[in-house]
Design an enzyme around this catalytic site. Structure first.
Site, short mmCIF file in Angstrom:
data_model
loop_
_atom_site.label_atom_id
_atom_site.label_comp_id
_atom_site.label_asym_id
_atom_site.label_seq_id
_atom_site.Cartn_x
_atom_site.Cartn_y
_atom_site.Cartn_z
N LYS A 68 17.24 4.06 0.23
CA LYS A 68 18.10 3.89 1.41
C LYS A 68 19.26 3.01 0.99
O LYS A 68 19.26 1.80 1.24
CB LYS A 68 17.26 3.12 2.45
CG LYS A 68 17.31 3.63 3.85
CD LYS A 68 16.60 2.62 4.75
CE LYS A 68 15.49 3.23 5.53
NZ LYS A 68 14.86 2.26 6.47
N PHE A 75 14.60 4.81 10.24
CA PHE A 75 13.26 4.34 9.90
C PHE A 75 12.33 5.53 9.75
O PHE A 75 12.12 6.28 10.69
CB PHE A 75 12.73 3.37 10.95
CG PHE A 75 11.57 2.59 10.44
CD1 PHE A 75 11.77 1.51 9.59
CD2 PHE A 75 10.28 2.94 10.78
CE1 PHE A 75 10.69 0.80 9.08
CE2 PHE A 75 9.19 2.23 10.28
CZ PHE A 75 9.40 1.16 9.43
N VAL A 76 11.82 5.70 8.55
CA VAL A 76 10.97 6.86 8.27
C VAL A 76 9.53 6.44 8.02
O VAL A 76 9.26 5.32 7.58
CB VAL A 76 11.52 7.67 7.07
CG1 VAL A 76 12.78 8.43 7.44
CG2 VAL A 76 11.78 6.78 5.85
N ASP A 116 14.91 -0.34 -0.03
CA ASP A 116 15.82 -0.58 1.10
C ASP A 116 16.76 -1.72 0.73
O ASP A 116 17.78 -1.50 0.07
CB ASP A 116 14.96 -0.86 2.33
CG ASP A 116 15.76 -1.02 3.61
OD1 ASP A 116 16.94 -0.63 3.62
OD2 ASP A 116 15.21 -1.54 4.60
N ARG A 132 0.82 6.18 7.61
CA ARG A 132 0.83 6.34 6.14
C ARG A 132 0.17 7.65 5.73
O ARG A 132 0.45 8.18 4.66
CB ARG A 132 0.05 5.20 5.47
CG ARG A 132 0.68 3.83 5.59
CD ARG A 132 -0.02 2.88 4.63
NE ARG A 132 0.18 1.48 4.95
CZ ARG A 132 1.17 0.74 4.51
NH1 ARG A 132 2.10 1.28 3.75
NH2 ARG A 132 1.26 -0.53 4.83
N LYS A 139 0.81 -1.19 0.00
CA LYS A 139 0.00 0.00 0.00
C LYS A 139 0.85 1.26 0.00
O LYS A 139 0.37 2.37 -0.18
CB LYS A 139 -0.87 0.00 1.27
CG LYS A 139 -1.80 -1.20 1.35
CD LYS A 139 -2.38 -1.35 2.76
CE LYS A 139 -2.10 -2.71 3.27
NZ LYS A 139 -2.33 -2.93 4.68
N GLY A 140 2.16 1.08 0.20
CA GLY A 140 3.04 2.23 0.40
C GLY A 140 3.13 3.21 -0.76
O GLY A 140 3.43 4.37 -0.58
N ASP A 197 4.80 3.20 6.39
CA ASP A 197 4.14 2.88 7.66
C ASP A 197 5.08 2.31 8.69
O ASP A 197 6.16 1.79 8.37
CB ASP A 197 3.03 1.85 7.42
CG ASP A 197 3.59 0.46 7.11
OD1 ASP A 197 4.37 0.34 6.14
OD2 ASP A 197 3.29 -0.49 7.86
N ASP A 236 7.27 3.22 -2.43
CA ASP A 236 7.59 4.30 -1.50
C ASP A 236 9.08 4.37 -1.21
O ASP A 236 9.68 5.45 -1.23
CB ASP A 236 6.78 4.14 -0.19
CG ASP A 236 6.84 2.74 0.40
OD1 ASP A 236 7.59 1.87 -0.11
OD2 ASP A 236 6.13 2.49 1.40
P1 IMP Z 1 13.14 -3.89 0.57
O1 IMP Z 1 12.62 -5.16 -0.01
O2 IMP Z 1 14.00 -4.15 1.77
O3 IMP Z 1 13.79 -2.97 -0.42
O4 IMP Z 1 11.90 -3.19 1.25
C1 IMP Z 1 11.14 -2.20 0.68
C2 IMP Z 1 9.88 -2.07 1.51
O5 IMP Z 1 10.20 -2.05 2.89
C3 IMP Z 1 9.18 -0.76 1.25
O6 IMP Z 1 8.18 -0.89 0.29
C4 IMP Z 1 8.62 -0.41 2.60
O7 IMP Z 1 7.33 -0.98 2.73
C5 IMP Z 1 9.50 -1.08 3.60
N1 IMP Z 1 10.47 -0.14 4.23
C6 IMP Z 1 11.81 -0.07 4.09
N2 IMP Z 1 12.36 0.90 4.81
C7 IMP Z 1 11.32 1.51 5.43
C8 IMP Z 1 11.23 2.65 6.34
O8 IMP Z 1 12.21 3.32 6.71
N3 IMP Z 1 9.98 2.96 6.77
C9 IMP Z 1 8.86 2.27 6.39
N4 IMP Z 1 8.90 1.22 5.55
C10 IMP Z 1 10.13 0.84 5.07
MG MG Z 2 5.84 -1.08 1.25
#
Ligand code: IMP
Ligand code: MG
Length: 181
Positions: free
Chosen positions: A132, A153-154, A104, A166, A46-47, A160, A101
């Site tokens: 990030k 963590f944002v 990471d 959100r 949903k982000g 969220d 959104d």
């Molecule tokens: P990845 O698979 O680790 O790249 O994760 C990406 C997903 O992790 C994003 O779509 C977010 O939902 C969540 N995420 C990563 N960092 C944050 C943060 O700082 N705040 C909130 N959600 C995050």
């Molecule tokens: Mg997400």
């Protein structure tokens, strides 16, 4: 006294004015790059929601829009696997732009890319509101990035913490006491 979400925020990281500039800049870049490609935007729910809707206001080329519901996060730690829920958009022969959104570890987006390439997409590019880079585990580079975040963590603007925050109209760093409670 009613609960004020803003009180849980340590500091504001991206203001509403900056969000406007970012979405305009990214939308304009996509218009140029995809002018004759009829891209398919796929937002990761949903982000993606606030970013996707603001971004699309600046996209003025022929395109279509779809969504995929998937998640990889629980609390503040990445689980490293994604779960797809519901229908997978039809991507065959399409230039796909995945919108999320935040990028990471990169696990979510790389799993999504594999899925779309297997399903016959012509190309898959990534457009993320925030990146990030310190959290990266999978070697992936987004084509469009709104801004960079350090390893904090944002929340807000779609991001969220346990499904809350959100709806904040800006991105902020969550007070540590909130997630260590
Ligand atoms: P990845 O698979 O680790 O790249 O994760 C990406 C997903 O992790 C994003 O779509 C977010 O939902 C969540 N995420 C990563 N960092 C944050 C943060 O700082 N705040 C909130 N959600 C995050
Ligand atoms: Mg997400």
């Amino acid at each position: 006294m009613s609960y004020d979400l803003n009180d849980d925020i340590e500091k504001i990281f991206v203001t509403e004015d900056q969000i406007k500039e970012i979405t305009k800049r990214v939308g304009t870049a996509i218009n140029k790059d995809y002018a004759d490609k009829d891209p398919l935007f796929i937002g990761l729910l949903k982000g993606c929601l606030p970013f996707m809707s603001d971004l699309l206001k600046y996209v003025d080329i022929k395109c279509s829009v779809d969504y995929l519901k998937c998640s990889s996060y629980s609390g503040t730690h990445s689980l490293g696997t994604i779960t797809v829920k519901g229908d997978v958009p039809v991507v065959e022969g399409r230039h796909v732009i995945v919108v999320d959104d935040i990028l990471d570890s990169g696990r979510t987006i790389s799993a999504v890319k594999n899925l779309f390439m297997q399903n016959g997409a012509k190309s898959v590019a990534f457009c993320v509101f925030l990146d990030k880079p310190e959290g990266r585990v999978v070697d992936i580079t987004p084509s469009y990035v709104g801004g960079l975040v350090p390893n904090e963590f944002v929340v807000g603007y779609g991001l969220d913490y346990e499904e809350h925050y959100r709806n904040l109209p800006y991105v902020g760093v969550l007070k540590e006491e909130i997630y260590t409670k």
